[in-house]
Structures are given as C-alpha cells and as structure tokens.
Design an enzyme around this catalytic site. Structure first.
Site, PDB file in Angstrom:
ATOM      1  N   ASP A 159      52.729  30.288  33.014  1.00 25.19           N
ATOM      2  CA  ASP A 159      51.383  30.541  34.284  1.00 25.19           C
ATOM      3  C   ASP A 159      52.309  31.314  35.406  1.00 25.19           C
ATOM      4  O   ASP A 159      53.423  30.259  35.579  1.00 25.19           O
ATOM      5  CB  ASP A 159      50.622  29.915  33.714  1.00 25.19           C
ATOM      6  CG  ASP A 159      49.122  30.008  34.094  1.00 25.19           C
ATOM      7  OD1 ASP A 159      48.879  30.797  33.159  1.00 25.19           O
ATOM      8  OD2 ASP A 159      48.986  30.359  35.388  1.00 25.19           O
ATOM      9  N   ARG A 200      37.000  45.912  26.165  1.00 25.29           N
ATOM     10  CA  ARG A 200      38.168  45.684  26.539  1.00 25.29           C
ATOM     11  C   ARG A 200      39.411  46.572  26.938  1.00 25.29           C
ATOM     12  O   ARG A 200      39.988  45.982  27.967  1.00 25.29           O
ATOM     13  CB  ARG A 200      39.227  44.819  24.759  1.00 25.29           C
ATOM     14  CG  ARG A 200      38.855  44.216  24.091  1.00 25.29           C
ATOM     15  CD  ARG A 200      39.190  43.441  23.413  1.00 25.29           C
ATOM     16  NE  ARG A 200      38.261  42.644  22.346  1.00 25.29           N
ATOM     17  CZ  ARG A 200      37.510  43.234  21.267  1.00 25.29           C
ATOM     18  NH1 ARG A 200      36.805  43.842  21.006  1.00 25.29           N
ATOM     19  NH2 ARG A 200      37.319  41.962  20.588  1.00 25.29           N
ATOM     20  N   HIS A 257      41.615  47.013  17.686  1.00 27.43           N
ATOM     21  CA  HIS A 257      40.757  45.800  18.112  1.00 27.43           C
ATOM     22  C   HIS A 257      39.665  46.230  19.265  1.00 27.43           C
ATOM     23  O   HIS A 257      40.581  45.891  20.838  1.00 27.43           O
ATOM     24  CB  HIS A 257      41.391  44.669  18.732  1.00 27.43           C
ATOM     25  CG  HIS A 257      40.458  43.396  19.207  1.00 27.43           C
ATOM     26  ND1 HIS A 257      40.392  43.342  18.358  1.00 27.43           N
ATOM     27  CD2 HIS A 257      41.157  42.936  20.380  1.00 27.43           C
ATOM     28  CE1 HIS A 257      39.873  41.929  18.686  1.00 27.43           C
ATOM     29  NE2 HIS A 257      40.383  41.776  20.006  1.00 27.43           N
TER      30      HIS A 257
HETATM   31  N1  APR Z   1      51.995  35.958  34.632  1.00 25.37           N
HETATM   32  C1  APR Z   1      52.382  34.508  33.742  1.00 25.37           C
HETATM   33  N2  APR Z   1      50.600  34.163  33.303  1.00 25.37           N
HETATM   34  C2  APR Z   1      50.121  35.387  34.446  1.00 25.37           C
HETATM   35  C3  APR Z   1      50.119  36.215  34.811  1.00 25.37           C
HETATM   36  C4  APR Z   1      51.418  36.584  35.061  1.00 25.37           C
HETATM   37  N3  APR Z   1      51.576  38.041  35.438  1.00 25.37           N
HETATM   38  N4  APR Z   1      48.844  37.059  35.309  1.00 25.37           N
HETATM   39  C5  APR Z   1      48.055  36.477  34.958  1.00 25.37           C
HETATM   40  N5  APR Z   1      48.588  35.003  34.181  1.00 25.37           N
HETATM   41  C6  APR Z   1      47.479  33.778  33.147  1.00 25.37           C
HETATM   42  C7  APR Z   1      46.854  33.757  34.855  1.00 25.37           C
HETATM   43  O1  APR Z   1      47.054  32.759  35.198  1.00 25.37           O
HETATM   44  C8  APR Z   1      45.573  32.924  33.421  1.00 25.37           C
HETATM   45  O2  APR Z   1      45.871  31.463  33.558  1.00 25.37           O
HETATM   46  O3  APR Z   1      47.056  34.144  32.628  1.00 25.37           O
HETATM   47  C9  APR Z   1      46.296  33.333  31.924  1.00 25.37           C
HETATM   48  C10 APR Z   1      44.394  33.854  31.294  1.00 25.37           C
HETATM   49  O4  APR Z   1      44.571  32.600  30.860  1.00 25.37           O
HETATM   50  P1  APR Z   1      42.556  33.062  31.310  1.00 25.37           P
HETATM   51  O5  APR Z   1      42.209  33.555  32.097  1.00 25.37           O
HETATM   52  O6  APR Z   1      42.154  31.805  30.764  1.00 25.37           O
HETATM   53  O7  APR Z   1      42.208  34.239  30.272  1.00 25.37           O
HETATM   54  P2  APR Z   1      42.188  33.514  28.111  1.00 25.37           P
HETATM   55  O8  APR Z   1      40.383  34.227  28.199  1.00 25.37           O
HETATM   56  O9  APR Z   1      43.041  32.420  28.171  1.00 25.37           O
HETATM   57  O10 APR Z   1      42.577  35.797  28.025  1.00 25.37           O
HETATM   58  C11 APR Z   1      43.943  36.198  27.659  1.00 25.37           C
HETATM   59  O11 APR Z   1      43.720  36.972  25.980  1.00 25.37           O
HETATM   60  O12 APR Z   1      42.196  37.761  24.709  1.00 25.37           O
HETATM   61  C12 APR Z   1      43.084  38.027  25.749  1.00 25.37           C
HETATM   62  O13 APR Z   1      41.356  39.887  26.658  1.00 25.37           O
HETATM   63  C13 APR Z   1      41.849  38.169  26.965  1.00 25.37           C
HETATM   64  O14 APR Z   1      43.315  39.679  28.567  1.00 25.37           O
HETATM   65  C14 APR Z   1      42.960  38.804  27.877  1.00 25.37           C
HETATM   66  C15 APR Z   1      43.994  37.559  27.128  1.00 25.37           C
END
Ligand code: APR
Length: 310
Positions: A33, A88, A175
């Site tokens: 992350d 989405r 989707h």
């Molecule tokens: N590199 C790595 N991680 C990243 C980056 C990046 N450039 N940008 C964002 N993230 C991480 C965020 O820090 C966060 O921990 O991606 C994670 C996303 O997690 P959530 O906000 O909890 O979102 P989530 O519910 O997991 O959904 C993620 O999947 O189902 C799809 O629509 C949803 O596009 C979304 C994705």
C-alpha cells in the site's frame, strides 16, 4: 509456500483478500500500500492470527514494490471506493492513474505474473492494466462476474430457502448497471430458475443483483462492499494457483467473441495456471444478445473516455 501472490491496496478489499488467501493456505502473500504502516500492521496482525487459524502462509506488509518481485499472481485493489450516490464510473479518472502506476511497478518486477484487477470501474481498469503491462491477454483478468453471480446466487438461495451450494448463476457483461444476469443459465441443483420462480420474482432478483454493489454502499455510507469482492478475487486466484480450470465469469479481453472487438467484458472463461485458458461462448437469445451489446457499448464508452484522460 511455493506460490506467491501480491495484493496491491491494503484497504478493505485487499486486506480481506490477503486474509482469505492465507487462511486457505494458497500462497505466501505480499500486501502493498502507499500508506506507511498500514500494510505492515495488517500483515503482522494476520501473521499473529496464523497459529490460531492454523495456516503457514506468511504475509509481508510493505510500501516497497521490490518485495513483490517474482509473484505468480498480482491482485490489484488499489484505488478509491465509491460513496453513496456515486456510480463506479465516477471513479474513473482517479483510479485510472492509480492502476496505471501500480501496474507499471508490478509488471516490471513480476513479468510472468497473472494480473487480477479489482479496482473500479472494473472493465475500464482492465484496459488500463492491459495497455500498461504489455502482458498477453490471457494474463490480465478482471474480477466482476464471480462477484455479481455470487450475489445472484445468494438472492436465489434466500428466495427459495435452499442451500447456496445448490445454486449456480451466470452474470455476463460489464460490471455496472448494464450487467446481464442470465436466468436461463442460473440453476438450483441443475434446475433452471425459470422453472422454479415466477417471472416477476426473477425480475426482482435480477434487479437486486444489478444494484447489489449500490445496496451495500448505501448501507455502509463510508465505502463499498469488500467481503464478497475479496472472496471472488480469491476464488479466481485459487483456480489459477491450483490449475483447477474452473469455468468462472470474468472480465476477459475479447477479440471477436460474443461480437466484441478489443474489449474487456464479463464472459465465462476457463481459469487455470496459464490464466484465461479458454473463453466459452454460450448460445444467447436475441434479447440476451441485445442486453450484452448494450453493456459492451457502455464499456466502450468508458474505454473511449480513458483516451481523453490521457
Ligand atoms: N498504490 C498503492 N495503494 C494505493 C494507491 C497507490 N497508488 N492508491 C490508493 N491505494 C490504497 C489506499 O491507501 C487504500 O488502502 O488502496 C486502498 C484502497 O482501500 P479502500 O479505500 O478500503 O477501498 P476498497 O474498499 O478496498 O476498494 C478498493 O476495489 O472494489 C473496488 O471500487 C473499489 O476501486 C475500489 C477498490
């Protein structure tokens, strides 16, 4: 373990996918992350659960893509989830940039990996990853149909009060709101639901399936679904890691199949160690074909929009 899966994004979907991969003892897991501490903390927490859950999968949490090198599969969940009132598609400009940059990072370090894309809008994000990584089409796959059909199966089982294990469902297309649940191919113990349910009930279940993601978003208010999306991504990973050759609805790159050209869209595929090993073309009625074409047009629109984003 001899298999390695990297999960990009240690948020709700990514961390839950990491947990399920480990608890099924499918592989070692690298959780990446951008936020410092979060992947490390979640991976450590999951490692500390391992003695109780009785698995020997090792999890590594990191902010460095070096740790992802040599992965068999990379699951991309990085990006922002939607909030109530958003579709989405509203995520496209933010998530396209994120998916492009993470794909660059992982593709160079794991050139033989199979990519499973989860970030939304799903079909468009598959195009971003595919265009960025330069991998053959067999190794870029989108997670959507397994989730949408699991939702349909859950609703069928609730409606008929039967085991989810007896249910089978097919949902094709993009989707999004135009997805195409196929009641004729959806069964309970092999019996099509068209023989078990009145048309108005089928219509209601189809509609609930189409809005399945939005229903959860409106309840959670702060994010989108993650338990079922993580389960769906892990079912795909398991079929690949164990070369099970399951037939699952996934977003695959079509070159003429189902009348679609150069487009990622949900269709039944055979998933094995090589990724998409076959695209299964089932017979559709004129009405079903029209619905799939409408869905393909919606994905094409997003694909075109990506070009304008640069
Ligand atoms: N590199 C790595 N991680 C990243 C980056 C990046 N450039 N940008 C964002 N993230 C991480 C965020 O820090 C966060 O921990 O991606 C994670 C996303 O997690 P959530 O906000 O909890 O979102 P989530 O519910 O997991 O959904 C993620 O999947 O189902 C799809 O629509 C949803 O596009 C979304 C994705």
């Amino acid at each position: 373990m001899d298999k390695k899966v990297t999960v990009i994004g240690a948020g709700n979907v990514g961390a839950t996918a990491a947990q399920r991969l480990a608890e099924k003892q499918l592989c070692d897991v690298v959780l990446v992350d951008i936020v410092e501490g979060v992947p490390q903390g979640k991976a450590l927490d999951l490692n500390e659960a391992a003695p109780i859950e009785k698995h020997d999968s090792h999890l590594t949490g990191t902010n460095s893509y070096e740790d992802s090198a040599g992965s068999d599969i990379v699951i991309i969940t990085a990006g922002i989830p939607r909030k109530p009132g958003m579709s989405r598609d509203d995520l496209i400009s933010t998530n396209a940039g994120i998916v492009k940059s993470v794909t660059q990072e992982v593709a160079s370090r794991s050139p033989e990996a199979i990519l499973i894309i989860v970030s939304n809008p799903l079909d468009a994000m598959c195009h971003v990853a595919f265009d960025t990584c330069g991998f053959p089409k067999e190794r870029v796959i989108g997670m959507a149909g397994v989730l949408d059909s699991a939702r349909f199966r859950a609703f069928i089982s609730m409606e008929l009060n039967v085991s989810v294990e007896n249910t089978h469902a097919f949902v094709l297309g993009g989707h999004g709101d135009t997805m195409v649940p196929l009641p004729r191919y959806s069964t309970v113990a092999g019996i099509p639901i068209t023989e078990l349910l009145a048309q108005d009930r089928i219509d209601a279940l189809v509609e609930r399936t189409r809005n399945g993601g939005a229903e959860i978003v409106s309840l959670l208010k702060t994010g989108s679904a993650y338990y079922a999306p993580a389960s769906a991504a892990v079912e795909m990973a398991e079929s690949i890691l164990k070369d099970k050759k399951k037939i699952l609805p996934c977003a695959a790159y079509l070159q003429g199949e189902y009348g679609c050209q150069d487009l990622f869209i949900g269709v039944p595929v055979k998933l094995g160690s090589k990724g998409v090993e076959d695209i299964i073309e089932i017979t559709l009625t004129d009405e079903e074909k029209q619905a799939l074409q409408k869905s393909a047009a919606a994905v094409q629109e997003l694909k075109d929009l990506l070009k304008t984003l640069g």
